[in-house]
Design an enzyme around this catalytic site. Structure first.
Site, short mmCIF file in Angstrom:
data_model
loop_
_atom_site.label_atom_id
_atom_site.label_comp_id
_atom_site.label_asym_id
_atom_site.label_seq_id
_atom_site.Cartn_x
_atom_site.Cartn_y
_atom_site.Cartn_z
N LYS A 55 95.30 -55.57 99.27
CA LYS A 55 95.41 -55.65 97.80
C LYS A 55 95.10 -54.29 97.19
O LYS A 55 94.54 -53.41 97.86
CB LYS A 55 94.45 -56.72 97.27
N TYR A 283 84.04 -29.60 78.30
CA TYR A 283 83.80 -30.35 77.06
C TYR A 283 82.32 -30.65 76.87
O TYR A 283 81.63 -31.00 77.83
CB TYR A 283 84.55 -31.69 77.10
C1 LIG Z 1 89.04 -58.70 98.67
C2 LIG Z 1 88.78 -59.92 99.46
C3 LIG Z 1 88.47 -59.81 100.82
C4 LIG Z 1 88.21 -58.49 101.52
O1 LIG Z 1 86.87 -58.07 101.25
P1 LIG Z 1 86.25 -56.79 101.98
O2 LIG Z 1 84.83 -56.78 101.57
O3 LIG Z 1 87.00 -55.62 101.43
O4 LIG Z 1 86.47 -56.97 103.42
C5 LIG Z 1 88.37 -60.97 101.55
N1 LIG Z 1 88.54 -62.19 100.96
C6 LIG Z 1 88.83 -62.32 99.65
C7 LIG Z 1 88.98 -63.68 99.07
C8 LIG Z 1 88.92 -61.19 98.85
O5 LIG Z 1 89.19 -61.33 97.55
#
Ligand SMILES: *Cc1c(COP(=O)(O)O)cnc(C)c1O
Length: 413
Positions: A55, A283
């Site tokens: 993701k 800035y």
């Molecule tokens: C993002 C997510 C993961 C992965 O989590 P990590 O800590 O990056 O391994 C796993 N399960 C769900 C439901 C998530 O939203």
């Protein structure tokens, strides 16, 4: 990009000096990613499967090349948060299963099914929409879906009673296929394991309810990276690994058995200039020089995801030394102090994040601490303005931003 044989893989600290383009770029080491996938798979029970969580553009690393590499290294499935992310992977030619981890809008369900994405049912309302769309969807039949059970995170997911009820409807529906049931931990990255145990017990109770009802989902899963690294994956389960794939520790409380960071952000000096006592930088004049020094401009700023909270706090690696940020991070640029003894010139390579130890740059975790956030936010924040150079064997295999839309169609020159 110039056609250049490139340095030997082992001597790649200075790799990509042949890069022709915007000085600021993120280098994505696909070999490190593959090694991390192998290592994580090695921590699983033999019949368990690794889901590569890609993701948010693979946590900023570039979704399509990362997904391809992870699958080639043995991941059994991908997972994303949004329908758009799933579409991006399909547009990139990826045919593997893609699990949608979060709530999707009812208006997106038809698209999700048409692209063969696996929705997660985490509310009763969504089930009705998916059932209806599955009847109309010509693409995949029966439509695979998973159920998220809320065992204590109180985010997405249904209560155990609802999960059983939803599962009964799914198995009775010839257009639907119960591909899996899972939960998500709230504290797997914390030192105290007690709440993880509570959630695991709740899921076990849920499994017993399913068994009693004669419902057998294809698989169950619980673990994120932190839980996987702590060995909380049962036989036949999936583990959903995100952050660990990228060689970043979920937290200081979780062991890191030799994972390799995948991303390095590098840039080049854009200008070198002297500062005299009394000169201020940037800035708001938050840095005022007290003794003569040399400053270097680096073309990276908060619009690239280099957070403004790093103003006057972080450093970059320059000539093997730490070059402190002087003044505020602006949208497109930072100014750093050239370390004593370093002979910086325009065009000199700078390491902003990651890289080899001798490059003296902060890790994503160190930058996160300085910006009072987590490493997840640091890497996912690297914006699409930063080209990604995908490296294999130390050479640039591909350039883009991880999207299926070719970089060459959007970037000048
Ligand atoms: C993002 C997510 C993961 C992965 O989590 P990590 O800590 O990056 O391994 C796993 N399960 C769900 C439901 C998530 O939203």
């Amino acid at each position: 990009m110039r056609a250049d044989p490139g340095p030997e893989p082992a001597a790649c600290a200075a790799r990509c000096t042949a890069w022709v383009g915007r000085a600021t770029r993120a280098e994505i080491d696909l070999d490190a990613l593959a090694a991390n996938v192998h290592l994580l798979r090695g921590l699983l029970p033999a019949d368990a499967g690794l889901v590569a969580v890609v993701k948010a553009n693979a946590y900023g690393h570039g979704a399509v090349p990362v997904a391809r590499e992870a699958l080639a290294a043995g991941a059994v499935s991908l997972a994303v948060a949004t329908v758009g992310e799933g579409r991006e992977l399909r547009a990139g030619g990826i045919t593997a299963p893609i699990l949608l981890l979060g709530a999707i809008d009812p208006s997106e369900v038809a698209t999700a099914l048409a692209r063969g994405l696996t929705p997660t049912i985490g509310s009763v309302e969504l089930l009705a929409v998916v059932q209806e769309a599955a009847r109309r969807s010509p693409a995949v039949r029966p439509v695979p879906l998973q159920i998220e059970v809320d065992t204590g995170l109180h985010r997405y997911g249904v209560a155990i009673d609802e999960a059983v009820q939803i599962a009964r409807q799914v198995v009775a529906d010839p257009y639907l296929d119960l591909d899996g049931v899972y939960t998500h931990f709230a504290t797997a990255d914390e030192a105290d394991p007690s709440f993880v145990r509570e959630q695991a017990d709740a899921l076990a109770a849920c499994r017993a309810r399913f068994a009693a009802a004669g419902i057998r989902p294809r698989r169950w899963h619980r673990a994120n990276s932190a839980a996987l690294l702590r060995g909380i994956v049962g036989r036949g389960e999936w583990a959903r690994a995100g952050i660990a794939l990228y060689g970043i520790s979920p937290s200081a409380a979780v062991p890191m058995p030799g994972l390799r960071p995948v991303m390095a952000v590098r840039s080049r000096v854009g200008r070198v200039f002297p500062l005299r006592p009394g000169d201020s930088v940037g800035y708001g004049r938050t840095y005022v020089c007290t003794e003569p020094e040399r400053a270097a401009l680096i073309p990276i700023g908060y619009a690239d995801g280099y957070r403004r909270a790093l103003s006057n706090r972080a450093w970059v690696g320059l000539g093997g030394g730490q070059a402190a940020i002087l003044g505020r991070v602006s949208m497109d640029q930072i100014v750093v102090r050239v370390p004593a003894g370093v002979d910086a010139a325009v065009g000199a390579e700078v390491t902003v994040l990651g890289g080899e130890p001798e490059e003296a740059a902060p890790s994503a975790t160190e930058l996160a601490a300085l910006a009072e956030t987590v490493a997840y936010e640091v890497v996912t924040g690297i914006s699409s303005r930063v080209p990604r150079l995908f490296l294999r064997g130390g050479a640039v295999a591909e350039v883009g931003d991880g999207s299926a839309i070719p970089w060459s169609d959007r970037a000048p020159g």
